[in-house]
Write a protein that holds these residues in place. Structure first.
Motif, PDB file in Angstrom:
ATOM      1  N   ILE A  54      -1.650  20.998   1.109  1.00 41.02           N
ATOM      2  CA  ILE A  54      -1.465  19.735   0.805  1.00 41.02           C
ATOM      3  C   ILE A  54      -2.340  18.908   1.703  1.00 41.02           C
ATOM      4  CG2 ILE A  54       0.261  17.919   0.507  1.00 41.02           C
ATOM      5  CD1 ILE A  54       2.395  19.992  -0.171  1.00 41.02           C
ATOM      6  N   PRO A  55      -2.977  18.017   1.255  1.00 36.65           N
ATOM      7  CA  PRO A  55      -4.090  17.130   1.894  1.00 36.65           C
ATOM      8  C   PRO A  55      -3.031  16.163   2.609  1.00 36.65           C
ATOM      9  CG  PRO A  55      -4.226  16.710  -0.264  1.00 36.65           C
ATOM     10  CD  PRO A  55      -3.490  17.918  -0.263  1.00 36.65           C
ATOM     11  N   CYS A  56      -3.602  15.782   3.875  1.00 30.92           N
ATOM     12  CA  CYS A  56      -2.703  14.979   4.897  1.00 30.92           C
ATOM     13  C   CYS A  56      -3.379  13.548   5.199  1.00 30.92           C
ATOM     14  CB  CYS A  56      -2.096  15.662   5.951  1.00 30.92           C
ATOM     15  SG  CYS A  56      -1.229  14.598   7.170  1.00 30.92           S
ATOM     16  N   CYS A  57      -2.656  12.482   5.059  1.00 32.69           N
ATOM     17  CA  CYS A  57      -3.451  11.214   5.781  1.00 32.69           C
ATOM     18  C   CYS A  57      -3.619  11.355   7.114  1.00 32.69           C
ATOM     19  CB  CYS A  57      -2.691  10.277   5.015  1.00 32.69           C
ATOM     20  SG  CYS A  57      -3.349   8.608   5.641  1.00 32.69           S
ATOM     21  N   SER A  58      -4.882  11.234   7.783  1.00 33.26           N
ATOM     22  CA  SER A  58      -4.948  11.399   9.229  1.00 33.26           C
ATOM     23  C   SER A  58      -6.201  10.695   9.624  1.00 33.26           C
ATOM     24  CB  SER A  58      -5.214  12.918   9.396  1.00 33.26           C
ATOM     25  OG  SER A  58      -4.384  14.015   8.998  1.00 33.26           O
ATOM     26  N   SER A  93       0.932  -1.296  -0.148  1.00 32.96           N
ATOM     27  CA  SER A  93      -0.085   0.106   0.027  1.00 32.96           C
ATOM     28  C   SER A  93       0.920   1.293  -0.192  1.00 32.96           C
ATOM     29  CB  SER A  93      -1.044  -0.012   1.236  1.00 32.96           C
ATOM     30  OG  SER A  93      -1.888  -1.085   1.148  1.00 32.96           O
ATOM     31  N   THR A  94       0.446   2.221  -0.861  1.00 31.54           N
ATOM     32  CA  THR A  94       1.377   3.416  -0.936  1.00 31.54           C
ATOM     33  C   THR A  94       0.146   4.557  -0.729  1.00 31.54           C
ATOM     34  OG1 THR A  94       0.824   3.900  -3.252  1.00 31.54           O
ATOM     35  CG2 THR A  94       2.934   2.874  -2.467  1.00 31.54           C
ATOM     36  N   HIS A  95      -1.237   4.375  -0.904  1.00 31.65           N
ATOM     37  CA  HIS A  95      -2.209   5.432  -0.598  1.00 31.65           C
ATOM     38  C   HIS A  95      -2.586   5.626   0.936  1.00 31.65           C
ATOM     39  CE1 HIS A  95      -3.474   5.242  -5.280  1.00 31.65           C
ATOM     40  NE2 HIS A  95      -2.428   6.242  -4.798  1.00 31.65           N
ATOM     41  N   CYS A  96      -3.328   6.656   1.287  1.00 30.71           N
ATOM     42  CA  CYS A  96      -3.724   6.524   2.634  1.00 30.71           C
ATOM     43  C   CYS A  96      -4.430   5.377   3.167  1.00 30.71           C
ATOM     44  CB  CYS A  96      -4.422   7.964   2.794  1.00 30.71           C
ATOM     45  SG  CYS A  96      -5.156   8.461   4.454  1.00 30.71           S
ATOM     46  N   CYS A  97      -3.954   4.874   4.424  1.00 27.12           N
ATOM     47  CA  CYS A  97      -4.468   3.734   4.933  1.00 27.12           C
ATOM     48  C   CYS A  97      -4.116   3.492   6.545  1.00 27.12           C
ATOM     49  CB  CYS A  97      -3.892   2.406   4.296  1.00 27.12           C
ATOM     50  SG  CYS A  97      -2.122   2.031   4.185  1.00 27.12           S
ATOM     51  N   VAL A  98      -4.636   2.481   6.982  1.00 28.56           N
ATOM     52  CA  VAL A  98      -4.554   2.232   8.594  1.00 28.56           C
ATOM     53  C   VAL A  98      -3.516   1.008   8.704  1.00 28.56           C
ATOM     54  CG1 VAL A  98      -5.555   1.528  10.685  1.00 28.56           C
ATOM     55  CG2 VAL A  98      -6.954   2.772   9.027  1.00 28.56           C
ATOM     56  N   MET A 138      -6.038   9.650  -5.484  1.00 33.86           N
ATOM     57  CA  MET A 138      -6.908   8.836  -4.616  1.00 33.86           C
ATOM     58  C   MET A 138      -8.193   9.266  -5.118  1.00 33.86           C
ATOM     59  SD  MET A 138      -5.456   8.117  -0.923  1.00 33.86           S
ATOM     60  CE  MET A 138      -6.882   6.861  -0.484  1.00 33.86           C
ATOM     61  N   ASP A 139      -9.193   8.526  -5.835  1.00 32.59           N
ATOM     62  CA  ASP A 139     -10.366   8.763  -6.101  1.00 32.59           C
ATOM     63  C   ASP A 139     -11.758   8.655  -5.017  1.00 32.59           C
ATOM     64  OD1 ASP A 139      -9.345   9.741  -8.661  1.00 32.59           O
ATOM     65  OD2 ASP A 139      -9.414   7.744  -9.359  1.00 32.59           O
ATOM     66  N   SER A 140     -11.463   7.857  -4.014  1.00 32.54           N
ATOM     67  CA  SER A 140     -12.194   7.519  -3.235  1.00 32.54           C
ATOM     68  C   SER A 140     -12.863   8.634  -2.328  1.00 32.54           C
ATOM     69  CB  SER A 140     -11.562   6.291  -2.451  1.00 32.54           C
ATOM     70  OG  SER A 140     -10.610   6.647  -1.627  1.00 32.54           O
ATOM     71  N   PHE A 141     -12.095   9.758  -2.183  1.00 36.36           N
ATOM     72  CA  PHE A 141     -12.529  10.768  -1.003  1.00 36.36           C
ATOM     73  C   PHE A 141     -13.352  11.734  -1.832  1.00 36.36           C
ATOM     74  CE2 PHE A 141      -9.071   8.464   0.822  1.00 36.36           C
ATOM     75  CZ  PHE A 141      -9.532   8.257   1.994  1.00 36.36           C
ATOM     76  N   GLY A 142     -13.735  11.704  -3.193  1.00 34.58           N
ATOM     77  CA  GLY A 142     -14.556  12.701  -3.780  1.00 34.58           C
ATOM     78  C   GLY A 142     -14.100  14.020  -4.098  1.00 34.58           C
ATOM     79  N   VAL A 177      -6.994   4.021  16.196  1.00 36.83           N
ATOM     80  CA  VAL A 177      -7.475   4.740  14.886  1.00 36.83           C
ATOM     81  C   VAL A 177      -8.208   3.367  14.167  1.00 36.83           C
ATOM     82  CG1 VAL A 177      -6.547   5.483  12.709  1.00 36.83           C
ATOM     83  CG2 VAL A 177      -5.238   5.893  14.872  1.00 36.83           C
ATOM     84  N   GLU A 178      -9.358   3.729  13.833  1.00 37.10           N
ATOM     85  CA  GLU A 178     -10.228   2.737  13.045  1.00 37.10           C
ATOM     86  C   GLU A 178     -10.115   3.070  11.408  1.00 37.10           C
ATOM     87  OE1 GLU A 178     -11.452   0.391  14.504  1.00 37.10           O
ATOM     88  OE2 GLU A 178     -11.249   0.710  16.644  1.00 37.10           O
ATOM     89  N   GLN A 179     -10.057   4.562  11.260  1.00 40.19           N
ATOM     90  CA  GLN A 179     -10.082   4.632   9.750  1.00 40.19           C
ATOM     91  C   GLN A 179      -9.177   6.132   9.671  1.00 40.19           C
ATOM     92  OE1 GLN A 179     -14.129   5.630   8.541  1.00 40.19           O
ATOM     93  NE2 GLN A 179     -13.553   5.765   6.367  1.00 40.19           N
ATOM     94  N   CYS A 180      -8.460   6.057   8.406  1.00 37.03           N
ATOM     95  CA  CYS A 180      -7.693   7.268   7.982  1.00 37.03           C
ATOM     96  C   CYS A 180      -8.269   7.819   6.837  1.00 37.03           C
ATOM     97  CB  CYS A 180      -6.290   6.659   7.743  1.00 37.03           C
ATOM     98  SG  CYS A 180      -5.430   5.852   9.128  1.00 37.03           S
ATOM     99  N   GLN A 181      -8.217   8.958   6.575  1.00 34.10           N
ATOM    100  CA  GLN A 181      -8.686   9.945   5.497  1.00 34.10           C
ATOM    101  C   GLN A 181      -7.810  10.993   5.127  1.00 34.10           C
ATOM    102  OE1 GLN A 181     -12.580  11.291   6.724  1.00 34.10           O
ATOM    103  NE2 GLN A 181     -13.576   9.111   6.248  1.00 34.10           N
ATOM    104  N   CYS A 182      -8.116  11.463   4.031  1.00 39.62           N
ATOM    105  CA  CYS A 182      -7.235  12.750   3.416  1.00 39.62           C
ATOM    106  C   CYS A 182      -7.810  13.996   3.909  1.00 39.62           C
ATOM    107  CB  CYS A 182      -6.853  12.795   2.153  1.00 39.62           C
ATOM    108  SG  CYS A 182      -5.756  11.231   1.665  1.00 39.62           S
ATOM    109  N   PHE A 183      -7.247  14.962   4.381  1.00 38.89           N
ATOM    110  CA  PHE A 183      -8.057  16.146   4.933  1.00 38.89           C
ATOM    111  C   PHE A 183      -7.024  17.432   4.742  1.00 38.89           C
ATOM    112  CE2 PHE A 183      -9.520  13.085   7.951  1.00 38.89           C
ATOM    113  CZ  PHE A 183     -10.908  13.363   7.976  1.00 38.89           C
TER     114      PHE A 183
END
Length: 236
Positions: free
Chosen positions: A198-202, A138-143, A177-181, A230-236
């Motif tokens: 710059i969005p951050c994986c948080s 995995s390289t994209h934002c993840c837990v 990443m296309d999953s965050f709309g 941490v249950e879920q990570c998202q880009c903010f």
């Protein structure tokens, strides 16, 4: 054997929202004997738990031959609905006996830690699967899974349960990443002109952790710590 018992306490957790009168009885070969009573709302001063001194009760049991006839009963005389439990009965809220075989200063943890480590105690701190767990490549934002062992960091001398927990953390990039709309697409576009955007994986979702610990006086406490896992990570 009763001479080795320094103290014994019954711990239970009221779950009723009203101020109810709870009565505690001892059941043995001699029948039912009243021990004491407490109002359920007094528990708010002790992390939600109520503790009752039952040292003499336990010593009498150990000195007798009643066997499985021994028990402690908690009744609610003022509860309107007798079918609804008024104290916790399962998991981390299950009633338990804390028995000290030495003075707290000489043996602060006593044998109670063995109870929480046994299979009879099932904590509600179960390991849940993260929403977007990282895979090997995995390289994209993840837990990313990360386990903390309380013994390894020197906290096992005061935390009774759990012995550790999966804290997790976020890693990975948010670009591509296309999953965050559309929100992420807008941030990515703006970041081309302003690096501060710059969005951050948080962490996007956190969960609590229930621990049971023993203080310097040998008393047990249960506390719910928010935002520990941490249950879920998202880009903010």
């Amino acid at each position: 054997m009763e001479k080795f018992i320094y103290s014994a306490e019954l711990w239970f957790y009221p779950v009723t929202s009203e101020s109810e009168l709870l009565k505690v009885y001892r059941n043995d070969a001699n029948g039912k004997t009243f021990i004491t009573s407490r109002y359920s709302n007094i528990s708010r001063y002790n992390d939600g738990w109520i503790n009752i001194d039952v040292t003499s009760v336990v010593k009498n049991w150990l000195n007798g031959n009643e066997g499985l006839l021994n028990s402690i009963k908690i009744s609610c005389k003022t509860c309107k609905d007798k079918e609804i439990p008024f104290i916790g009965t399962t998991g981390a809220l299950k009633p338990f006996l804390s028995i000290n075989t030495a003075k707290p200063k000489s043996n602060p943890k006593s044998g109670i830690e063995n109870f929480f480590k046994s299979s009879s105690f099932k904590s509600n701190n179960f390991k849940s699967s993260p929403v977007n767990a990282c895979r090997k490549q995995s390289t994209h934002c993840c837990v990313e899974e990360f386990y903390i062992n309380f013994k390894e960091i020197g906290w096992s001398d005061w935390i009774i349960s759990p012995q550790g927990y999966t804290a997790n953390y976020c890693r990975g990039t948010c670009f591509g990443m296309d999953s965050f709309g559309y929100r992420l697409k807008i941030l990515q576009k703006l970041s081309e002109e302003d690096n501060s955007l710059i969005p951050c994986c948080s962490p996007g979702k956190m969960s609590s952790l229930t621990i049971i610990y023993q203080d310097s006086n040998g008393y047990l406490h249960s506390v719910i710590l928010p935002n520990m896992r941490v249950e879920q990570c998202q880009c903010f």
